[in-house]
Write an enzyme that holds these catalytic residues in place. Structure first.
Site, PDB file in Angstrom:
ATOM      1  CE  LYS A  11    -107.031 -15.575  12.602  1.00  0.00           C
ATOM      2  NZ  LYS A  11    -106.388 -14.323  12.983  1.00  0.00           N
ATOM      3  CG  HIS A  94    -106.499 -13.996   7.036  1.00  0.00           C
ATOM      4  ND1 HIS A  94    -105.441 -13.617   7.812  1.00  0.00           N
ATOM      5  CD2 HIS A  94    -107.605 -13.877   7.812  1.00  0.00           C
ATOM      6  CE1 HIS A  94    -105.878 -13.289   9.019  1.00  0.00           C
ATOM      7  NE2 HIS A  94    -107.192 -13.439   9.049  1.00  0.00           N
ATOM      8  CD  GLU A 181    -109.911 -10.537   9.131  1.00  0.00           C
ATOM      9  OE1 GLU A 181    -110.702 -11.024   9.937  1.00  0.00           O
ATOM     10  OE2 GLU A 181    -108.817 -11.070   8.856  1.00  0.00           O
ATOM     11  N   GLY A 187    -105.876 -10.171  16.431  1.00  0.00           N
ATOM     12  CA  GLY A 187    -105.237 -10.897  17.524  1.00  0.00           C
ATOM     13  C   GLY A 187    -104.558  -9.995  18.541  1.00  0.00           C
TER      14      GLY A 187
END
Ligand code: 13P
Length: 265
Positions: A11, A94, A181, A187
């Site tokens: 990232k 993403h 995901e 996170g």
């Protein structure tokens, strides 16, 4: 047999020198791994990290691209540019590039889908550009917490996968990597339970089968991503439909990332 693939999505982390230290630490730890190993640094570190990885078993990936080859597109990076610095993979679609963040940051009140504007249609165009320039897409899909609570997970995933794969041949689809995901697991430290992650990855495989046939569905590699850590990796990677992991936070520490890579044995 599908070869497991473990990719580290750095990232917006690591300067050039930090990235180089990380891969120097990682190289001996990842040697001899059964899994294919990929690191995806930010654009600024791709070239030096790619040079440092030459002659190793670690491959280079980027975190996005723009579909045009070149031109007046300020701030964009093209497929040929990524190939030029040694990339083999590119992460596309993403949730963070679609403006769908798992953790809302304080002060970020605007509609972030307007800032990070990927859509199903742009992801599809980017995936075609990736292939055209010899890059393998890692296509991300995943539902938000609100979508999961509304029991829309399977429909959202099927739509994202179907739209991302539009216009590809079965032979191309075999080579693609798909990453499941769930946005709420990214996170947050809140990993998707392995049975449920496997169920959704199985749903992705069935979606691929209905579009491109069983051979492509059996060959396509499906990763799970979202709070993958050394202590949950073996359980996730042991599931029938999970062929690898797309790792964020834990890919920033060589020992943690190597432990995840080695959990794929
Ligand atoms: P975390 O592993 O930090 O949850 O991030 C997952 C991810 O978004 C990888 O692309």
């Amino acid at each position: 047999m599908r070869t497991p693939i473990i990719a580290g999505n750095w990232k917006m982390n690591n300067t050039v020198s930090q990235g180089l230290s990380l891969v120097e630490e990682l190289k001996p730890l990842a040697e001899g791994s059964r899994a294919e190993v990929v690191v995806c640094p930010p654009y600024t570190a791709l070239h030096p990290v790619g040079e440092a990885l030459q002659g190793t078993n670690i491959r280079l990936g980027a975190q996005n691209l723009f579909w045009q080859k070149s031109g007046a597109y300020t701030g964009q990076i093209s497929g040929p540019m990524l190939k030029d610095v040694g990339c083999d993979y590119v992460i596309l679609g993403h949730s963070e590039s679609r403006g769908r963040f798992g953790v809302e940051e304080e002060g970020m009140t605007e509609d972030l889908s307007q800032v990070f504007g990927d859509t199903d249609a742009s992801v599809n165009r980017k995936a075609h550009a990736a292939f055209e320039h010899g890059l393998t897409p890692i296509l991300c899909c995943g539902e938000t917490l609100a979508e999961r609570q509304a029991e829309a997970t399977d429909a959202i995933i099927a739509r994202q996968v179907q739209q991302a794969l539009q216009g590809f041949s079965a032979d191309q689809v075999r080579q693609i990597v798909i990453a499941y995901e769930p946005v709420w697991a990214i996170g947050t430290g809140e990993v998707c339970e392995s049975g449920e992650a496997n169920r959704v990855c199985g749903h992705i495989r069935s979606t691929v089968e209905s579009l491109h046939g069983s051979e492509a569905a059996q060959a396509v590699r499906i990763q799970y991503g979202g709070s993958v850590k050394p202590d949950n990796a073996a359980e996730l990677l042991g599931q029938e439909h999970i062929d690898g992991a797309l790792v964020g936070g834990a890919s920033l520490k060589a020992n943690d990332f190597a432990a995840i890579v080695n959990a794929a044995r």
